[in-house]
Design a protein around this motif. Structure first.
Motif, short mmCIF file in Angstrom:
data_model
loop_
_atom_site.label_atom_id
_atom_site.label_comp_id
_atom_site.label_asym_id
_atom_site.label_seq_id
_atom_site.Cartn_x
_atom_site.Cartn_y
_atom_site.Cartn_z
N ASP A 98 5.02 0.00 -7.74
CA ASP A 98 6.07 -0.64 -6.98
C ASP A 98 6.85 0.03 -6.19
O ASP A 98 7.36 -0.52 -5.12
CB ASP A 98 6.85 -1.35 -8.13
N LEU A 99 7.14 1.32 -6.40
CA LEU A 99 8.08 2.22 -5.70
C LEU A 99 7.14 2.85 -4.64
O LEU A 99 7.47 3.74 -4.02
CB LEU A 99 8.76 3.26 -6.30
N ARG A 100 5.99 2.47 -4.48
CA ARG A 100 4.91 2.94 -3.42
C ARG A 100 4.49 4.37 -3.63
O ARG A 100 3.99 4.80 -2.50
CB ARG A 100 5.81 2.86 -1.87
N ALA A 101 4.33 4.68 -4.57
CA ALA A 101 3.86 5.88 -5.12
C ALA A 101 2.26 5.88 -5.51
O ALA A 101 1.86 4.64 -5.98
CB ALA A 101 4.47 6.60 -6.29
N ASP A 102 1.34 6.54 -4.97
CA ASP A 102 0.00 6.57 -5.14
C ASP A 102 -0.30 7.01 -6.59
O ASP A 102 -0.79 8.09 -6.76
CB ASP A 102 -0.64 7.29 -4.10
N ALA A 103 -0.27 6.34 -7.66
CA ALA A 103 -0.06 6.66 -9.04
C ALA A 103 -1.39 6.20 -9.77
O ALA A 103 -1.71 4.86 -9.47
CB ALA A 103 0.97 6.42 -9.86
N TYR A 104 -1.89 6.77 -10.73
CA TYR A 104 -3.19 6.23 -11.52
C TYR A 104 -2.88 6.82 -12.76
O TYR A 104 -2.40 7.75 -13.05
CB TYR A 104 -4.51 6.96 -10.89
N LEU A 105 -3.53 5.69 -13.72
CA LEU A 105 -3.28 6.04 -15.13
C LEU A 105 -4.76 6.79 -15.62
O LEU A 105 -5.85 5.93 -15.41
CB LEU A 105 -3.08 4.56 -15.96
N THR A 128 0.91 -0.99 0.00
CA THR A 128 0.18 0.06 0.15
C THR A 128 0.73 1.24 0.09
O THR A 128 1.79 1.37 0.90
CB THR A 128 -0.97 0.02 1.18
N PRO A 129 0.65 2.07 -0.93
CA PRO A 129 1.42 3.41 -0.92
C PRO A 129 1.50 4.02 0.62
O PRO A 129 0.40 4.18 1.37
CB PRO A 129 0.76 4.10 -2.00
N SER A 130 2.48 4.68 0.84
CA SER A 130 2.74 5.15 2.47
C SER A 130 2.49 6.79 2.29
O SER A 130 2.97 7.42 3.30
CB SER A 130 4.21 4.90 2.85
N ASN A 131 2.12 7.35 1.18
CA ASN A 131 1.94 8.72 1.24
C ASN A 131 0.75 9.18 0.56
O ASN A 131 -0.14 8.52 0.25
CB ASN A 131 3.11 9.36 0.42
N THR A 132 0.35 10.37 1.02
CA THR A 132 -0.92 11.23 0.47
C THR A 132 -1.02 11.54 -0.82
O THR A 132 -1.98 12.20 -1.31
CB THR A 132 -1.64 11.74 1.60
N ARG A 133 0.23 11.65 -1.24
CA ARG A 133 0.12 12.43 -2.74
C ARG A 133 -0.27 11.59 -3.85
O ARG A 133 -0.15 10.50 -3.84
CB ARG A 133 1.76 13.01 -3.32
N ARG A 134 -1.18 12.27 -4.66
CA ARG A 134 -1.69 11.15 -5.71
C ARG A 134 -1.28 11.91 -6.96
O ARG A 134 -1.49 12.87 -7.39
CB ARG A 134 -3.22 11.17 -5.48
N ILE A 135 -0.69 10.90 -7.88
CA ILE A 135 0.06 11.29 -9.13
C ILE A 135 -1.05 10.72 -10.30
O ILE A 135 -1.38 9.45 -10.16
CB ILE A 135 1.16 10.54 -9.46
N ALA A 136 -1.37 11.65 -11.10
CA ALA A 136 -2.10 11.47 -12.34
C ALA A 136 -1.11 11.14 -13.56
O ALA A 136 -0.46 12.16 -13.78
CB ALA A 136 -3.22 12.46 -12.55
N ILE A 137 -1.11 10.01 -14.13
CA ILE A 137 -0.38 9.97 -15.49
C ILE A 137 -1.32 10.08 -16.73
O ILE A 137 -2.13 9.01 -16.84
CB ILE A 137 0.36 8.42 -15.26
N ILE A 138 -1.17 11.15 -17.43
CA ILE A 138 -2.45 11.49 -18.47
C ILE A 138 -1.68 10.96 -19.70
O ILE A 138 -0.59 11.18 -20.34
CB ILE A 138 -2.53 13.05 -18.42
N GLY A 139 -2.29 10.05 -20.34
CA GLY A 139 -2.10 9.44 -21.74
C GLY A 139 -1.45 8.12 -21.60
O GLY A 139 -0.53 7.82 -20.59
N ASN A 140 -1.58 7.31 -22.81
CA ASN A 140 -1.19 5.98 -22.48
C ASN A 140 -0.58 5.40 -23.86
O ASN A 140 -0.81 4.25 -24.25
CB ASN A 140 -2.10 4.72 -22.07
N MET A 141 0.00 6.38 -24.97
CA MET A 141 0.65 6.25 -26.03
C MET A 141 1.68 5.05 -25.88
O MET A 141 2.51 4.87 -24.98
CB MET A 141 1.13 7.28 -26.79
#
Length: 426
Positions: free
Chosen positions: A29-36, A3-16
């Motif tokens: 995998d590096l415990r960042a709260d990231a979303y595609l 589970t990510p250990s931080n409250t920052r939420r990363i939006a990754i825009i685009g999937n080319m």
């Protein structure tokens, strides 16, 4: 998964090219709260083979972190289309999609799109040589077809350039057309590549593969020298482009077949197999030249396939084939990253000296079977054919280099640019 250990939420825009999906997985995998946040055009039409489902055998592991953006990766995301009288999505609708995120990574039209909201990307990474919607070769060629289109495209270029200037960081490893576009815009960039191929999943065993892949695998493993090529076949002169544009655009795919024919002529006892994916505008022309060179029995033609299938077959090939661009500073593309991630020797034009590469990127280049002509292809195939041990050692070195500089190690460097110490704990 941790589970990510931080409250920052990363939006990754685009999937080319499934780059966004790869980045999201490495980040998590590096415990960042990231979303595609894929565009509506990602994985559609001629990009149908680039969806998250085609890039993993474990889609349920990642599905909760994929949230469609609902916006296209086209000019219609930021400008009215005068022909269709279609207006871009409202700023309110876009802002709603981006609620809850406080860090933005993106490619495609994302710089111009976020600028509409008075926002900026934390990281912009172009996928097109020359920068998409600004200076890539096909964009420039379309721009010059009429004065009205030229006016429209100039406006789009301005919006994209403005969004790129606003970006906190720009990452780029293409030192030819893309570097020139950044310089034209007046925006500096860091020499960082894109962690666009994820190799953190367990590969399926041969017995787990679908029947059509299993048959292809049997053919590959029966050869005493096997090559796998999934690069876009692009080598027949396009008269819509100038000589200089074509010189930079062509992948010189025919070199592979001409070089293979020369290798067979010099090594008549060899039993090679070249597996080629039917991908790109010059498939039929490539089949014709294969026939003319007498290579029908050495080539295994494969239908366009998903990356997860490509990676499964690549893992069993002796050599992976990239592209043969020859402009100084042009780096390998997605197919090259796939080969390196698979731990295979990469047959690819390398357009730097080792010292130039070290100077540009701050680390050593990967092991590459450098090619500048069909004769180079024949020579490189002979080198690998002569020594299975050398081939194995080169493949292991490629995988080690990738994990440090192209995969999870590279993703960690991205995260270090993005946030404070609490974001990266692995």
């Amino acid at each position: 998964m941790r589970t990510p250990s931080n409250t920052r939420r990363i939006a990754i825009i685009g999937n080319m090219n499934n780059s966004g999906f790869a980045i999201m997985r490495y980040f998590r995998d590096l415990r960042a709260d990231a979303y595609l946040l894929p565009y509506t055009t990602d994985g559609a039409a001629n990009l149908a083979h680039f969806t998250p489902e085609t890039d993993t055998w474990e889609i349920e592991r990642w599905r909760a972190f994929i949230r469609p953006l609902g916006m296209p990766n086209t000019s219609e995301a930021v400008l009215c289309n005068p022909r269709r009288l279609k207006f871009p999505p409202s700023s309110t609708a876009l802002a709603k999609k981006l609620e809850g995120y406080n860090c933005f990574v993106g490619s495609g039209i994302a710089p111009a799109m976020l600028a509409r909201l008075g926002m900026r990307l934390d990281i912009f990474f172009p996928y097109g040589a020359g920068i998409e919607f600004y200076g890539d070769i096909e964009f420039r060629a379309r721009k010059g077809t009429s004065w009205m289109r030229g006016f429209f495209y100039d406006r789009l270029r301005c919006l994209q350039a403005d969004g790129i200037k606003r970006a906190r960081y720009c990452f780029n490893a293409e030192m030819s057309l893309t570097k020139a576009s950044f310089e034209e815009i007046g925006k500096s960039f860091e020499r960082l590549a894109v962690p666009m191929v994820y190799n953190g999943e367990r590969a399926p065993t041969a017995s787990d593969l679908p029947p059509h892949l299993h048959r292809a695998l049997e053919r590959i493993e029966a050869a005493d020298l096997s090559l796998f090529c999934c690069s876009r076949l692009l080598w027949v002169r396009d008269r819509r482009l100038s000589d200089d544009q074509w010189h930079s655009f062509s992948k010189n795919s025919d070199w592979l077949l001409r070089g293979l024919a020369a290798f067979i002529s010099d090594h008549p006892a060899a039993r090679p197999c070249l597996a080629i994916v039917e991908y790109g505008p010059d498939v039929e022309a490539t089949k014709k030249i294969a026939y003319d060179l007498g290579l029908e029995n050495q080539i295994l033609w494969l239908p366009k396939m998903a990356r997860r299938e490509i990676m499964a077959l690549l893992a069993h090939a002796d050599i992976g084939v990239g592209e043969f661009h020859i402009d100084p500073g042009i780096i390998w593309g997605g197919t090259g990253w796939e080969v390196l991630a698979s731990g295979r020797p990469l047959l690819q034009s390398f357009n730097f000296t080792p010292a130039e590469f070290q100077s540009e990127f701050g680390h050593v280049p990967p092991p590459i079977l450098d090619v500048k002509s069909p004769q180079d292809v024949a020579r490189r195939l002979a080198e690998v054919y002569a020594s299975a041990d050398a081939q194995h050692e080169m493949g292991c070195a490629a995988r080690k280099w990738f994990d440090q500089y192209g995969g999870v190690g590279l993703a960690r460097r991205w995260l270090e640019r993005l946030a404070d110490d609490e974001l990266v704990t692995a």
